[in-house]
Each structure stands twice: as structure tokens, then as C-alpha cells.
Design an enzyme around this catalytic site. Structure first.
Site, PDB file in Angstrom:
ATOM      1  N   GLU A 192       0.797  -1.222   0.000  1.00 14.77           N
ATOM      2  CA  GLU A 192       0.000   0.000   0.000  1.00 14.77           C
ATOM      3  C   GLU A 192       0.835   1.281   0.000  1.00 14.77           C
ATOM      4  O   GLU A 192       0.774   2.092   0.935  1.00 14.77           O
ATOM      5  CB  GLU A 192      -0.952   0.017   1.201  1.00 14.77           C
ATOM      6  CG  GLU A 192      -1.969  -1.104   1.184  1.00 14.77           C
ATOM      7  CD  GLU A 192      -2.990  -1.023   2.300  1.00 14.77           C
ATOM      8  OE1 GLU A 192      -4.008  -1.714   2.207  1.00 14.77           O
ATOM      9  OE2 GLU A 192      -2.769  -0.255   3.271  1.00 14.77           O
ATOM     10  N   GLU A 407      -5.481  -8.266   0.544  1.00 16.51           N
ATOM     11  CA  GLU A 407      -6.191  -7.953   1.785  1.00 16.51           C
ATOM     12  C   GLU A 407      -7.655  -7.703   1.464  1.00 16.51           C
ATOM     13  O   GLU A 407      -7.977  -6.985   0.523  1.00 16.51           O
ATOM     14  CB  GLU A 407      -5.621  -6.704   2.475  1.00 16.51           C
ATOM     15  CG  GLU A 407      -4.237  -6.872   3.056  1.00 16.51           C
ATOM     16  CD  GLU A 407      -3.748  -5.607   3.761  1.00 16.51           C
ATOM     17  OE1 GLU A 407      -4.601  -4.749   4.114  1.00 16.51           O
ATOM     18  OE2 GLU A 407      -2.527  -5.467   3.944  1.00 16.51           O
ATOM     19  N   GLU A 463      -3.944  -2.011  14.822  1.00 17.86           N
ATOM     20  CA  GLU A 463      -4.374  -1.418  13.554  1.00 17.86           C
ATOM     21  C   GLU A 463      -3.950   0.050  13.445  1.00 17.86           C
ATOM     22  O   GLU A 463      -4.765   0.963  13.368  1.00 17.86           O
ATOM     23  CB  GLU A 463      -5.888  -1.574  13.381  1.00 17.86           C
ATOM     24  CG  GLU A 463      -6.315  -2.968  12.949  1.00 17.86           C
ATOM     25  CD  GLU A 463      -5.846  -3.321  11.536  1.00 17.86           C
ATOM     26  OE1 GLU A 463      -5.700  -2.406  10.709  1.00 17.86           O
ATOM     27  OE2 GLU A 463      -5.624  -4.518  11.273  1.00 17.86           O
TER      28      GLU A 463
END
Length: 499
Positions: A192, A407, A463
Site C-alpha cells: 500500500e 487484503e 491497527e
């Protein structure tokens, strides 16, 4: 209301595992299709001061008060560093084919450079992890960089804001290929890059946390109109040089493949107006094309060239040729879809920033109605058709590449007042994956070369800026004891993937 009725129907359907296994399962996909689940070093390993590991920018960033929602960090994370052998048993219990993980750069090169020394303990850890993965009949899918730049390089030359990062990244990748490439056959250079550059250098909401003062007073001083593009440019060159090294030095003997993992929403026009349809293209170009166009065509999207102007770096002819074609496959992360509404006029007082350069207002709501059921993470709404659309778009625009969905997942709140027995009943997650797998299957039937599907994530983890406030995992982790529990979705996958 239509999506709500559909979701309720799907939940009822998939709750009966036997029925699903008979109608829709792994045999509904090509024979060589790979099912797996994913993780990342900083989000999982913990042990940040053990085994010779050096600090990363996320160690620094997460310890700054106010940067992580619940004040947490990845010092312990889920303690995967000490528990990986027993944890991998869950992956095989779910009948998965592969395990995706990343290598921490600062665990291999604590100071970020070869001259600073190679950490033998780090090499030994990843050798053991890879061997454990393979011994269970799983394929290792390895990401070389997942957001965690060595802090030493940030201190030395601002890491990705300097061209020096290219050589240091290639040196690091070289160590990985040499030490692990005899067993690792699927490499990702970066995960990403859009999130890393936009969040780290545009909004300041990801490490290293830089932005312009007019974007936020809480950032380290940066330049939101320039730095995301500079970091992205250097990242692309580092990626391409690492791919060239792998192809020239290792690929023929190791017989592996190498790619890069992108992320994108899908976008739907806010209205039937032509301006909103054009806004969809700009949204895709700025989120997806920013890093896809260069590796496929050798340059950034024309819309970015037009709107960003001289702030967008230029490739030399040699660099363009280097970047173009620098992949064997594309990893694609998908979570949600937004409406795209055109901003017809840029306010005269608006200062340059990546977030506003596309002249689009992106929203999940139209007339007060969300595009799909909301997840716990505020920006995510379940819209499974968007995955199919994104896959078809990739096939059409980007020369029909091999694609791994690297993902895909959803989360629920980490609510400590709910008994664990109730928290394990994640029917919403089952519905989410069922829907997205159905649309993946449809895209394959329409000719998209999807080669695999990885859930995000294996177990509840750290996260990033959300800390431990949400739970994305197939495996529940008790934050007090770190004890693992299988959620209902893990049993669903075990049945779905049964051979």
C-alpha cells in the site's frame, strides 16, 4: 434497504456451513487458486527491543501522545515473535493454502544499512518462521516493506524524502532474497504505497507523521503538497531497482515471482452528471493510478500531471523504462467503495495538498444513506460489487495482470463489555467474505486473472492509528492475556476450504 435485506439473507445462508460447502466452496475456484490470510511485522510481532531489532518509525510515532486512538502501540502487539509456531496451527486448522507476512527492515538491518551490520538473530527468526510455514504445507507470501522504515534512516536523511533510500532499500531487499529466496517464491516489495505516502507525508496520520501546518497543527512540520509525491517517486524507484536486482541475480535460480501490493477503493458517481463521472476517474487515478500507471505505462496518470503540475516529480527516460513492467503480479487490497462528487472550482485560498489535488469530494453517503453497511472503522462500508468492478477495471486498464487479492476484510468494535463467547459470533464477517468471494468468482468467470484471496487479518492486531479499538481477525485475541480463541468465521473458512 436493498443492501440490508441482501446482507440479512446472506448471513442466514452462510450460517449453515454444510449448505455453503455443498454449493459454494474452494472447488468453485480454479484448481491452483490460493486462499490465505495475512499479517504484518509491526502489527503482529511485538518484541521490539528483542533479538537485535532496531527501532522503526512506527516505534517512534506510536509513542507520541495522541497519535494512536487508544494510546496503545506495537511493543507487544499479539506477541507473534514468541508465539508464531502455535499461531500457525490456526492457519492450517482453517485449511488455508498460504500465509502472508512482512519482514521488519530494522530486524534485519537495525541501522537500516548494510554498513550498519546485518542482524543474525533477525535472519534466524525469519528463517524459522519461513520453515514453520512451509512445514505446515503453507506457501509463504512475503512483503519486504509494510510501513516500518528504520528510524535510523529517518534520522539520517528523512528516509523516503531522499534518493538515498533507493540504494538502502535495494541492499535490504538483496539480503532478503539471498537469505530467504530459496524457499520464498512470492515477494511483494511494498504494501500500500498510497497509504504510506498519503498518510505519512500528506495528512500526518501515519508514521512518520509529517504534514503542512495548514493541514494539521499536530504533525511534524512537512509539506502536504509536495512530500507525498516525492516520497512516492523515491518509493517507485526503490521498488523498480529491487525488482531489477531480483530478476538479474535471483529469479532464474530461485524461480520465484515478485510484485507490489496496491490499495484502492472503488468509486461510483454521486450523480449521473458528467462531472461526477469524470470525478470517478480522477479518484481512481489519484488513489490507484498514482502507483499503477508508472509500473504499467512508465509515467503517472495524465490527470495527476495536469492537476499537480510541477509538484509531481518527473521520471527520466531511463527511469521510466526501469519502472515500466516492474512486476510479475499485482497485489490488490480492497475494503470499501465511495461516491465521487466533482469539486467544480478549487477555492482560491485552498493551499496545495494531496488530499484535495484531485478536485473530488469522496463520501460513503448519498442523500443521507450509506453506500453499504458500515464497519467499525469509520471509512469502511461493505460494498462487495466494488471488488468485482475494481478487478474488471484493473484487467481493462492495466494490461490484464495476474492479481492476488492481498487484503480483504471487515472489523467490529473491541468491546470489553461483551463476553468472549458472544464476541466470537462474527456472522457479519462470514457474510462479508462470502459476498466478496462470490464477486471474486464472478470476476474470474469474466476473464480477470485472479490467482488468490487473502483475508485481513489472521488475528486481531494493532491497527495503526486505531490501535486495538477494532477487531479484524479470524482469531480473537484477549488483550489482557493474549490468549487466542477461534471466531465463528475461522470455522466457516475451515469448512469452505475443506478438500
Amino acid at each position: 434497504m436493498r443492501w440490508l435485506l441482501l446482507a440479512l439473507f446472506l448471513v442466514a445462508l452462510v450460517s449453515n456451513g454444510a449448505a455453503v460447502h455443498g454449493a459454494f466452496n474452494r472447488f468453485s475456484f480454479p484448481e491452483d487458486f490460493i486462499f490465505g490470510t495475512g499479517s504484518a511485522a509491526y502489527q503482529y510481532e511485538g518484541a521490539v527491543n528483542e533479538g537485535g531489532r532496531g527501532p522503526s518509525i512506527w516505534d517512534t510515532y506510536a509513542h507520541i501522545p495522541g497519535k494512536v486512538e487508544d494510546g496503545s502501540n506495537g511493543d507487544v502487539a499479539v506477541d507473534f515473535y514468541h508465539r508464531y509456531k502455535e499461531d500457525l496451527n490456526f492457519v492450517t486448522d482453517m485449511n488455508m493454502d498460504a500465509f502472508r507476512f512482512s519482514i521488519a527492515w530494522s530486524r534485519i538491518l537495525p541501522n537500516g544499512t548494510i554498513s550498519g551490520g546485518i542482524n543474525k538473530e533477525g535472519i534466524a527468526f525469519y528463517n524459522s518462521l519461513i520453515n514453520e510455514v512451509i512445514s505446515r504445507g503453507l506457501k509463504p507470501f512475503v512483503t519486504i516493506f509494510h510501513f516500518d522504515t528504520p528510524q535510523a534512516l529517518e534520522d539520517k536523511y528523512r528516509s523516503f524524502l531522499s534518493e538515498n533510500i533507493v540504494k538502502d532499500f535495494v541492499d535490504y531487499a538483496d539480503v532478503c532474497f539471498r537469505e530467504f529466496g530459496d524457499r520464498v517464491k512470492s515477494w511483494n516489495t511494498f504494501n500500500e504505497p498510497m497509504i504510506f505516502c498519503a498518510g505519512g507525508y500528506g495528512s500526518g496520520t501515519k508514521a512518520p507523521g509529517r504534514c503542512s501546518p495548514y493541514v494539521s497543527k499536530k504533525c511534524a512540520p512537512g509539506d502536504s503538497g509536495n512530500e507525498p509525491y516525492v516520497a512516492g517517486h523515491n518509493l517507485l524507484l526503490a521498488h523498480a531497482e529491487a525488482v531489477r536486482l531480483y530478476r538479474q541475480k535471483y529469479q532464474a535460480t530461485q524461480k520465484g515471482q515478485i510484485g507490489i501490493t496496491q490499495v484502492s477503493h472503488w468509486f461510483v458517481p454521486y450523480s449521473d452528471a458528467a462531472a461526477d463521472k469524470h470525478a470517478v476517474r480522477r479518484s481512481l487515478d489519484f488513489m490507484y493510478g498514482w502507483f499503477m500507471d508508472p509500473i504499467v505505462f512508465g509515467d503517472y496518470p495524465g490527470t495527476m500531471r495536469k492537476l499537480v503540475g510541477d509538484r509531481l516529480p518527473k521520471f527520466t527516460a531511463e527511469q521510466s523504462e526501469l519502472v515500466k513492467g516492474s512486476y510479475d503480479f499485482i497485489g490488490l487490497n480492497y475494503y470499501t467503495t465511495n461516491y465521487a462528487k466533482s469539486v467544480l472550482r478549487r477555492p482560491s485560498k485552498l493551499k496545495p495538498a494531496y488530499a484535495t489535488d484531485n478536485w473530488v469530494n469522496q463520501t460513503a453517503y448519498r442523500n443521507g444513506v450509506p453506500i453499504g453497511p458500515p464497519a467499525f472503522t469509520k471509512i469502511f462500508f461493505t460494498y462487495a460489487p466494488g471488488l468485482r468492478e475494481l478487478l474488471l477495471y484493473t484487467k481493462r486498464k492495466y494490461n490484464d495482470p495476474d492479481i492476488y487479492i492481498a487484503e480483504n476484510g471487515t472489523d467490529e468494535a473491541n468491546n470489553s463489555t461483551i463476553p468472549i463467547a458472544e464476541a466470537l459470533k462474527d456472522d457479519n464477517r462470514i457474510s462479508f467474505h462470502y459476498q466478496h468471494l462470490r464477486f471474486t468468482q464472478l470476476a474470474i468467470k469474466e476473464g480477470v486473472k485472479v490467482k488468490g484471496y487473502f483475508t485481513w487479518t489472521f488475528m486481531d492486531d494493532f491497527e495503526w492509528g486505531d490501535g486495538y479499538t477494532g477487531r479484524f481477525g479470524l482469531i480473537y485475541v484477549d488483550r489482557e492475556t493474549l490468549k487466542r480463541y477461534r471466531k465463528k468465521s475461522s470455522y466457516w473458512f475451515a469448512d469452505f476450504l475443506k478438500r
